[in-house]
Design a protein around this motif. Structure first.
Motif, mmCIF file in Angstrom:
data_model
loop_
_atom_site.group_PDB
_atom_site.id
_atom_site.type_symbol
_atom_site.label_atom_id
_atom_site.label_comp_id
_atom_site.label_asym_id
_atom_site.label_seq_id
_atom_site.Cartn_x
_atom_site.Cartn_y
_atom_site.Cartn_z
ATOM 1 N N ARG A 57 31.493 38.836 38.120
ATOM 2 C CA ARG A 57 32.480 39.996 37.750
ATOM 3 C C ARG A 57 32.878 40.705 39.139
ATOM 4 O O ARG A 57 34.058 41.143 39.302
ATOM 5 N N ILE A 58 31.948 40.844 39.835
ATOM 6 C CA ILE A 58 32.435 41.463 41.208
ATOM 7 C C ILE A 58 33.232 40.726 42.152
ATOM 8 O O ILE A 58 34.106 41.113 42.732
ATOM 9 N N ILE A 59 32.907 39.422 42.072
ATOM 10 C CA ILE A 59 33.805 38.424 42.837
ATOM 11 C C ILE A 59 35.086 38.428 42.169
ATOM 12 O O ILE A 59 36.136 38.610 43.076
ATOM 13 N N ASN A 60 35.288 38.503 40.836
ATOM 14 C CA ASN A 60 36.495 38.543 40.288
ATOM 15 C C ASN A 60 37.310 39.727 40.406
ATOM 16 O O ASN A 60 38.646 39.915 41.002
ATOM 17 N N TYR A 61 36.611 41.041 40.616
ATOM 18 C CA TYR A 61 37.073 42.408 40.913
ATOM 19 C C TYR A 61 37.639 42.237 42.077
ATOM 20 O O TYR A 61 38.723 42.942 42.401
ATOM 21 N N LYS A 62 36.789 41.812 43.258
ATOM 22 C CA LYS A 62 37.368 41.986 44.506
ATOM 23 C C LYS A 62 38.677 41.061 44.640
ATOM 24 O O LYS A 62 39.356 41.358 45.411
ATOM 25 N N GLU A 63 38.813 39.724 44.122
ATOM 26 C CA GLU A 63 39.960 38.959 44.139
ATOM 27 C C GLU A 63 41.066 39.649 43.503
ATOM 28 O O GLU A 63 42.267 39.812 44.052
ATOM 29 N N THR A 64 40.956 40.739 42.356
ATOM 30 C CA THR A 64 42.015 41.409 41.861
ATOM 31 C C THR A 64 42.464 42.429 42.785
ATOM 32 O O THR A 64 43.720 42.637 43.010
ATOM 33 N N LEU A 65 41.603 42.966 43.849
ATOM 34 C CA LEU A 65 42.021 43.831 44.699
ATOM 35 C C LEU A 65 42.813 43.183 45.800
ATOM 36 O O LEU A 65 43.901 43.812 46.135
ATOM 37 N N LYS A 66 42.500 42.052 46.140
ATOM 38 C CA LYS A 66 43.320 41.224 47.205
ATOM 39 C C LYS A 66 44.541 40.953 46.455
ATOM 40 O O LYS A 66 45.540 40.898 47.240
ATOM 41 N N GLU A 67 44.546 40.444 45.232
ATOM 42 C CA GLU A 67 45.825 40.277 44.650
ATOM 43 C C GLU A 67 47.013 41.253 44.786
ATOM 44 O O GLU A 67 48.069 41.341 45.136
ATOM 45 N N LYS A 68 46.507 42.458 44.219
ATOM 46 C CA LYS A 68 47.139 43.662 44.318
ATOM 47 C C LYS A 68 47.804 44.126 45.678
ATOM 48 O O LYS A 68 48.838 44.364 45.899
ATOM 49 N N VAL A 69 46.789 43.927 46.780
ATOM 50 C CA VAL A 69 47.474 44.514 47.866
ATOM 51 C C VAL A 69 48.411 43.294 48.261
ATOM 52 O O VAL A 69 49.350 43.661 49.146
ATOM 53 N N THR A 70 48.227 42.030 48.232
ATOM 54 C CA THR A 70 49.142 40.897 48.654
ATOM 55 C C THR A 70 50.297 41.215 47.901
ATOM 56 O O THR A 70 51.643 41.164 48.361
ATOM 57 N N LYS A 71 50.468 41.420 46.646
ATOM 58 C CA LYS A 71 51.650 41.720 45.782
ATOM 59 C C LYS A 71 52.318 42.831 46.240
ATOM 60 O O LYS A 71 53.626 42.953 46.543
ATOM 61 N N ALA A 72 51.731 44.084 46.821
ATOM 62 C CA ALA A 72 52.241 45.205 47.218
ATOM 63 C C ALA A 72 52.789 44.961 48.467
ATOM 64 O O ALA A 72 54.001 45.568 48.837
ATOM 65 N N ALA A 73 52.336 44.208 49.387
ATOM 66 C CA ALA A 73 52.817 44.069 50.856
ATOM 67 C C ALA A 73 54.054 43.112 50.593
ATOM 68 O O ALA A 73 55.025 43.510 51.108
ATOM 69 N N ALA A 74 54.187 42.176 49.664
ATOM 70 C CA ALA A 74 55.541 41.338 49.329
ATOM 71 C C ALA A 74 56.527 42.066 48.894
ATOM 72 O O ALA A 74 57.635 42.264 49.459
ATOM 73 N N GLN A 75 56.309 43.244 47.933
ATOM 74 C CA GLN A 75 57.352 44.193 47.416
ATOM 75 C C GLN A 75 57.551 44.870 48.603
ATOM 76 O O GLN A 75 58.830 45.422 48.591
ATOM 77 N N MET A 76 56.767 45.556 49.460
ATOM 78 C CA MET A 76 57.275 46.418 50.385
ATOM 79 C C MET A 76 58.206 45.754 51.599
ATOM 80 O O MET A 76 59.145 46.012 51.738
ATOM 81 N N ARG A 77 57.674 44.409 51.658
ATOM 82 C CA ARG A 77 58.716 43.593 52.724
ATOM 83 C C ARG A 77 60.035 43.358 52.052
ATOM 84 O O ARG A 77 61.220 43.603 52.703
ATOM 85 N N GLU A 78 60.058 43.111 50.895
ATOM 86 C CA GLU A 78 61.450 43.106 50.177
ATOM 87 C C GLU A 78 62.307 44.342 50.338
ATOM 88 O O GLU A 78 63.531 44.136 50.318
ATOM 89 N N ASN A 79 61.650 45.481 50.305
ATOM 90 C CA ASN A 79 62.459 46.610 50.099
ATOM 91 C C ASN A 79 62.582 47.488 51.446
ATOM 92 O O ASN A 79 63.113 48.313 51.527
ATOM 93 N N VAL A 80 62.142 46.826 52.536
ATOM 94 C CA VAL A 80 62.401 47.292 53.908
ATOM 95 C C VAL A 80 63.473 46.582 54.479
ATOM 96 O O VAL A 80 64.166 45.592 54.392
#
Length: 164
Positions: free
Chosen positions: A141-164
């Motif tokens: 469950r910890i491994i899964n939790y950390k994977e979701t953190l990584k996915e959130k950051v990756t998604k937020a970075a992609a959205q940021m790049r689109e809006n810059v």
């Protein structure tokens, strides 16, 4: 028997901070026990808790306290269990430094893992990781939790790049 994390605090006024530990441990499906155990106002209760937590299915103790913040260290002096201290910036605090230093500066032989000021979420994650070292289901469950953190950051970075 599932291992539990005890979340204790010096006062009910600490609950808004300690709620983050409660929430993340519930999300990670870790059994918890929550109580107010004041080192200064209920020392007998603190002694009883510290001396018996390991006999009551507790694997890790998270202790939050503000001001003089003696609770984590005093419980660590009594218990063979790992103790994670959460310094709480309280109303009578010296900008939180009193709590941080009271928990951080423990004498040799009485360790307390210390997280950031008001860092109860990290305390909960650390407690889960301690349990996960020997319980594969918790580790997964910890491994899964950390994977979701990584996915959130990756998604937020992609959205940021689109809006810059």
């Amino acid at each position: 028997m599932n291992k539990k994390v005890a979340i204790i605090m010096g006062s009910t006024s600490d609950l808004p901070v300690m709620q983050d530990a409660i929430d993340i441990l519930k999300e990670l499906e870790i059994d918890i026990e929550v109580d107010v155990v004041s080192a200064h106002r209920t020392p007998e209760k603190m002694f009883e808790f510290g001396n018996t937590a390991h006999e009551n299915g507790i694997a890790v103790i998270i202790a939050g306290a503000g001001g003089a913040a003696h609770l984590p260290g005093m419980v660590a002096s009594l218990s063979p269990l790992p103790v994670i201290g959460v310094p709480v910036k309280s109303s009578n605090s010296i900008d939180g430094w009193d709590s941080i230093l009271s928990i951080l500066q423990m004498p040799g032989g009485v360790p307390v893992a210390t997280v950031a000021l008001n860092g109860a979420k990290n305390a909960g994650i650390l407690a889960a990781q301690i349990i996960g070292a020997t319980q594969e289901d918790v580790r997964a469950r910890i491994i899964n939790y950390k994977e979701t953190l990584k996915e959130k950051v990756t998604k937020a970075a992609a959205q940021m790049r689109e809006n810059v």
